[in-house]
Design an enzyme around this catalytic site. Structure first.
Site, PDB file in Angstrom:
ATOM      1  N   HIS A 141      -4.098   8.735   5.789  1.00 37.81           N
ATOM      2  CA  HIS A 141      -5.321   8.059   5.352  1.00 37.81           C
ATOM      3  C   HIS A 141      -6.297   8.103   6.535  1.00 37.81           C
ATOM      4  O   HIS A 141      -5.867   8.042   7.693  1.00 37.81           O
ATOM      5  CB  HIS A 141      -4.949   6.611   5.020  1.00 37.81           C
ATOM      6  CG  HIS A 141      -6.021   5.804   4.382  1.00 37.81           C
ATOM      7  ND1 HIS A 141      -7.063   5.257   5.096  1.00 37.81           N
ATOM      8  CD2 HIS A 141      -6.216   5.416   3.088  1.00 37.81           C
ATOM      9  CE1 HIS A 141      -7.847   4.562   4.273  1.00 37.81           C
ATOM     10  NE2 HIS A 141      -7.357   4.648   3.048  1.00 37.81           N
ATOM     11  N   ASP A 217       2.214   3.435   9.332  1.00 36.56           N
ATOM     12  CA  ASP A 217       1.215   2.875   8.422  1.00 36.56           C
ATOM     13  C   ASP A 217       1.953   2.463   7.145  1.00 36.56           C
ATOM     14  O   ASP A 217       2.346   3.304   6.340  1.00 36.56           O
ATOM     15  CB  ASP A 217       0.154   3.951   8.138  1.00 36.56           C
ATOM     16  CG  ASP A 217      -0.870   3.492   7.106  1.00 36.56           C
ATOM     17  OD1 ASP A 217      -0.668   2.437   6.468  1.00 36.56           O
ATOM     18  OD2 ASP A 217      -1.866   4.210   6.927  1.00 36.56           O
ATOM     19  N   GLN A 220       1.149   1.331   2.041  1.00 35.45           N
ATOM     20  CA  GLN A 220       1.636   1.655   0.705  1.00 35.45           C
ATOM     21  C   GLN A 220       3.139   1.444   0.580  1.00 35.45           C
ATOM     22  O   GLN A 220       3.714   1.782  -0.460  1.00 35.45           O
ATOM     23  CB  GLN A 220       1.284   3.117   0.352  1.00 35.45           C
ATOM     24  CG  GLN A 220      -0.203   3.421   0.339  1.00 35.45           C
ATOM     25  CD  GLN A 220      -0.954   2.775  -0.831  1.00 35.45           C
ATOM     26  OE1 GLN A 220      -0.353   2.312  -1.806  1.00 35.45           O
ATOM     27  NE2 GLN A 220      -2.280   2.722  -0.725  1.00 35.45           N
ATOM     28  N   LYS A 243      -3.390  -5.346  -0.811  1.00 38.71           N
ATOM     29  CA  LYS A 243      -2.633  -4.395  -1.643  1.00 38.71           C
ATOM     30  C   LYS A 243      -1.292  -4.976  -2.072  1.00 38.71           C
ATOM     31  O   LYS A 243      -0.526  -4.313  -2.757  1.00 38.71           O
ATOM     32  CB  LYS A 243      -2.404  -3.097  -0.867  1.00 38.71           C
ATOM     33  CG  LYS A 243      -3.686  -2.313  -0.582  1.00 38.71           C
ATOM     34  CD  LYS A 243      -3.383  -0.939   0.002  1.00 38.71           C
ATOM     35  CE  LYS A 243      -4.501  -0.436   0.876  1.00 38.71           C
ATOM     36  NZ  LYS A 243      -5.391   0.506   0.207  1.00 38.71           N
ATOM     37  N   CYS A 383      -9.748   8.644   0.734  1.00 36.51           N
ATOM     38  CA  CYS A 383      -9.704   8.513   2.196  1.00 36.51           C
ATOM     39  C   CYS A 383      -8.622   9.390   2.797  1.00 36.51           C
ATOM     40  O   CYS A 383      -7.961   8.994   3.774  1.00 36.51           O
ATOM     41  CB  CYS A 383      -9.480   7.054   2.622  1.00 36.51           C
ATOM     42  SG  CYS A 383     -10.742   5.931   2.050  1.00 36.51           S
TER      43      CYS A 383
HETATM   44  C1  PLP Z   1      -1.986   4.610   3.503  1.00 35.30           C
HETATM   45  C2  PLP Z   1      -3.128   3.705   3.811  1.00 35.30           C
HETATM   46  N1  PLP Z   1      -3.444   3.444   5.091  1.00 35.30           N
HETATM   47  C3  PLP Z   1      -4.449   2.635   5.436  1.00 35.30           C
HETATM   48  C4  PLP Z   1      -5.229   2.033   4.478  1.00 35.30           C
HETATM   49  C5  PLP Z   1      -6.344   1.144   4.934  1.00 35.30           C
HETATM   50  O1  PLP Z   1      -6.151  -0.167   4.495  1.00 35.30           O
HETATM   51  P1  PLP Z   1      -7.378  -1.195   4.583  1.00 35.30           P
HETATM   52  O2  PLP Z   1      -8.542  -0.506   3.971  1.00 35.30           O
HETATM   53  O3  PLP Z   1      -6.930  -2.372   3.823  1.00 35.30           O
HETATM   54  O4  PLP Z   1      -7.585  -1.460   6.033  1.00 35.30           O
HETATM   55  C6  PLP Z   1      -4.943   2.266   3.122  1.00 35.30           C
HETATM   56  C7  PLP Z   1      -5.742   1.688   2.031  1.00 35.30           C
HETATM   57  O5  PLP Z   1      -6.943   1.735   1.956  1.00 35.30           O
HETATM   58  C8  PLP Z   1      -3.877   3.115   2.786  1.00 35.30           C
HETATM   59  O6  PLP Z   1      -3.579   3.373   1.524  1.00 35.30           O
END
Ligand code: PLP
Ligand code: PLP
Lengths: 426, 158, 426, 158
Positions: A141, A217, A220, A243, A383
């Site tokens: 991401h 990370d 998910q 999430k 993203c």
């Molecule tokens: C795999 C992953 N990493 C990072 C993020 C970033 O999370 P956030 O936007 O809540 O900071 C997300 C979701 O947007 C994600 O799906």
């Protein structure tokens, strides 16, 4: 078979009382972007504001004590949800901030060390020299890619990445990517675009041989499967509250305590200090060192209620339920002419994010037709543009499943795709 | 069905058989605009004639709305001077914000894009090519009065 | 006379329905730390979650559109509350993050410029050379001091500060503090410890003559008085939602648009990018450039409702009401033997934060006795240790007033102090 | 009134006439601990005798609870060996967390601090001196087994 009672679960989520376009029922297949919230979470947050609201760690009056207690209880409860200790859990505004906290620890340690400024014991692990390497993957991401690019651009470190196989997996064949210049390996537990669940033990093993830190990370994974940080053996994980049924505006960084202690501060200000004079400031121990300013206590309380909700369902059951839906979705999609799944086509080591493209149809147009009948899917690059490029697609349509989805929703997805094809005549 | 308001036959025709797609070799300015959420992209080139007329060419990828809109943009503002082209862009924006009635004399087939206004997330798709044109025209020095009105949020900043 | 109907206002705040220690009514004199929340704010936030919740700027389905719309409407409304344009308002998790955003802009611009990395147009204003100066004051909250100390420590810039006069004002007599090495002047609008309201036009004028940027910490002004950024003439202001009746977990940075555009990103990740490849990323325009990750949309909606609430009362009326309470409090305190006010003793250019010490009594002990009869004051250093040192006190007891306080609360404060003295026999 | 449970006569006596306040010239280790929210501070010095006994001296500023507690700390653990002193610290913590009944043999006048447990924000005040003692004793090498239990959140980190 699933052990979740979806009808009962749905009744806990106020949003399903509304209808969407053309009075359709809401088929919410976008939990990968953000989940919906049960009333238990909303009530917990509201109750904090209505009865205990005060600035935490900043007062000695009754409300301040109660608020501090609620906040720290939330921390302990969320920590226990991932098998961790309260003191090793830092609250941030989202997972993105948590990742930046770690990437900026490298920047700040490097700069302070260059200038001989005081650093915590053990900070050498965060000091970068020109040519040191940061290892990510091609399925990250943007939140777990851009901060590392920025770090490299500012320090002269080199960004390297693990490529992807045709079927959507990490290609770990080039073990030279893990070498003695590698300072940290930052990869996702589960890809938000492909659904792939990565082989964390293999990555930890490779990183260990070269003494690199491992950042996972877990955006998910924590909401969707049992996660135990001790068993994983990584140094850090980060994820967001929103999430996992929790409020917006809160995320978490967990780190091994000796690793967190070695990190200089990131955002500085009130509450993260030990002593301040105009000339010199000393800092508190983690987690406070990383929580400058009045924190999001109400959101912590809400996120803690979300952890309770998921714990009551059982994370094994949640994972099993999603697995069942994923298998059904993959089976339904396999029959659709001109449809290509981006990511693993089978359900082995795979979460419930299912991305696909349709020949002759742009994802935006597919999503629009679905939306018209109440089906909320996400369209675009999610993203994760580098992975889109890797698979030669400009964008995808993505469905993600959660505890309030059932097989009817999977059927709606499949039917929606057929309608889109029909609408555009392809 | 509201959906058919947006996806009118005429839009789908432009989408399937876009007008003027393909980049000219000669140009005074080139821009590349993207819609970062969905990945839609356009590369657009302009050259200015001695008469002040601006010749446009483009290549793009994207959804039906963004591609149809680019095709209509080509029909409507290729070979116009800056003021007339800019007026068309402004009129399109106003139509999508529902602050004016669409004028077919200005927008041509573009009046069929009016249905997009119901779907705010798609407005960007409809505007992509037109904003790119305006950016390119300004970069080519076509706006003698150096219009300060223009700020394109998707323009490359770094 | 005050134009606020305190009884009617209080009825909007659920927390006043509870009682505190020994069944006392709550006399909340700690709004300087965080304010209480009216049901209008809580309802707005909850309504977002119950009917529109989705990740903003990340989807094309109906809920995503509605959520985005609610979020951007909130931005515009909050911007208008301070006389600003929506595009110049950045959401952060609190004011502390907003200040760090600016201090890190200097760090990042400096490092990128040293390495020849791409920078936005105008970024030179943020590039520091060894010996450049950052000017703060001795009355700053740690949030507007420590980030600048950290910046200096990492870049070799020099931190200088405006001292304080005996009666709690900025000592602007040494104008050499403003010189051509001064890159930014970062001062508070209203001191959270002393109550002093600073002479912003004078500071802006001094800064302008040397071409320095001006950052104003508006945490204690935006909630309490009319603030118009255009009239102020500063380059930045920052403040938090939670001190102006809004939710926790949200703050704002406003900046002049040409100044914001010149700043490289701070926290990076999703939604702040324009285009990403493994090799290179380009960034969106402000405000998005500074809002990485899924933002706190529900909190923005709540904060917008708080702005509406205050706007309906009239910020002039709010300021007048607090002024009346402050005058009464200062008068009541003046009669108490052994009491010393820390900060201006009169109510000219002064907000409603009233700090004091009592001979022979530690603030912690004073606060405890008050708390026992339901009076919530804050005790300690109020994240402003340098000012405590300046006035030779280890800590203070502080009362702060807001729209739900009345003269009865002032009487309770005064009576509480007498009880504390009696309890400890001093 | 609950308040009187915390501010017992005996506490106020220690506050007004603290025992052992004043720093020794000779010492093996010195620590400076603060309570960052309220500004309470203590400087504490220890020296270890050949017999393993630890002599403590201190100077401090702070509220009645933190000062009384320092005075009681001096009474109870000055000139004890590390194990006995540490046991007293642990007992005080347990009492303040209400997990044990206070034992006067161990805590002396410290049992009067039991009322502090009702006010979580004040627990830190009661612990400040005792945690400083433990930190100093460890720094002076008094804990032969390098106790890993000890993590003091207010300890200076940078
Ligand atoms: C795999 C992953 N990493 C990072 C993020 C970033 O999370 P956030 O936007 O809540 O900071 C997300 C979701 O947007 C994600 O799906
Ligand atoms: C003057 C001042 N500046 C900055 C802050 C920091 O605000 P926050 O903790 O909400 O980031 C505060 C309040 O804590 C304050 O009163």
């Amino acid at each position: 078979m699933s052990k979740l009672d979806v009808a009962a679960i749905k009744a806990d989520f106020p949003i399903f009382k509304r209808t969407v376009r053309n009075d359709h029922r809401l088929v919410y297949l976008d939990s990968g972007a953000t989940s919906q919230k049960p009333f238990q979470v909303l009530d917990a947050e509201r109750n904090f504001y209505e009865t205990h609201n005060a600035a935490v760690h900043r007062g000695a009056h009754l409300l301040a004590e109660e608020a501090t207690d609620a906040f720290e209880h939330a921390r302990a409860n969320i920590a226990s949800f991932i098998g961790a200790q309260a003191d090793d859990l830092v609250f941030t505004k989202n997972a993105t901030e948590a990742i930046n906290l770690v990437s900026y620890s490298f920047l700040n340690a490097t700069l302070k060390s260059q200038r001989g400024a005081p650093l915590p014991k053990g900070a050498e692990r965060f000091v970068l020299a020109e040519g040191d390497e940061i290892l990510v993957s091609e399925m990250e991401h943007h939140a777990n890619l851009v901060p590392w690019q920025e770090l490299c651009e500012k320090t002269g470190a080199t960004l390297r990445w693990i490529g992807l196989t045709e079927d959507g997996r990490l290609d770990l064949s080039d073990t030279s990517l893990f070498n003695n210049r590698t300072k940290i390996v930052a990869v996702t537990h589960q890809s938000n675009l492909l659904g792939t669940v990565n082989d964390v033990p293999a990555i930890v093993k490779l990183a260990e041989t070269v003494g690199a830190l491992v950042f996972l990370d877990a955006c998910q994974s924590v909401p969707h499967m049992p996660v135990d940080v001790v068993a994983l053996g990584v140094d850090f994980i980060a994820w967001s509250g929103h999430k996992m049924l929790g409020p917006l505006g809160i995320g978490c960084l967990w780190g091994k305590s000796e690793v967190l202690s070695a990190m200089p501060p990131f955002i500085s200000g009130g509450s993260m200090i030990e002593s301040v004079s105009m000339e010199r400031t000393t800092f508190a121990a983690p987690p406070k060192r990383f929580e400058a300013g009045v924190p999001m206590a109400a959101q912590a309380v809400g996120m803690s209620a979300a952890a309770d909700y998921l714990r009551a369902l059982g994370m094994d059951n949640v994972a099993e339920h999603e697995h069942m839906l994923t298998e059904a979705a993959l089976a339904g999609l396999a029959d659709i002419p001109g449809l290509r799944v981006i990511g693993p086509e089978n359900s082995v080591d795979r979460g419930s994010a299912v991305s696909f493209v349709l020949e002759g149809l742009h994802p935006h147009d597919v999503g629009q037709v679905m939306d018209e009948s109440g089906i909320a899917v996400r369209v675009g690059q999610h993203c994760a543009k580098p992975a889109c490029i890797r698979y030669g697609v400009q964008a995808t349509t993505r469905a993600t499943f959660y505890i309030y989805n059932d097989l009817e929703d999977v059927d709606a997805l499949v039917a929606g795709i057929y309608s889109a094809k029909k609408f555009f005549g392809v | 069905m509201k959906l058919e308001n947006m996806y009118q036959e005429i839009i789908l025709d432009h989408y399937k058989r876009p007008h003027g797609k393909g980049l000219a070799e000669q140009f005074d300015a080139e821009v590349h605009h993207v819609n970062p959420t969905c990945g839609d992209e356009i590369t657009l080139r302009v050259s200015r004639g001695a008469d002040g007329k601006i010749v446009v060419s483009y290549d793009n990828m994207g959804c039906s709305i963004s591609q149809a809109s680019a095709s209509i943009m080509f029909d409507q503002i290729n070979n116009l001077d800056f003021e007339s082209g800019e007026a068309a862009v402004e009129h399109l924006i106003a139509m999508l914000q529902r602050t004016v009635e669409a004028d077919e004399d200005i927008l041509g087939d573009g009046i069929a894009l009016a249905g997009v206004a119901q779907y705010p997330a798609r407005v960007k798709c409809a505007l992509l090519a037109w904003m790119a044109w305006k950016d390119a025209a300004i970069q080519a020095g076509a706006d003698n009065n150096e219009s300060k009105i223009f700020t394109e949020s998707n323009k490359e900043q770094n």
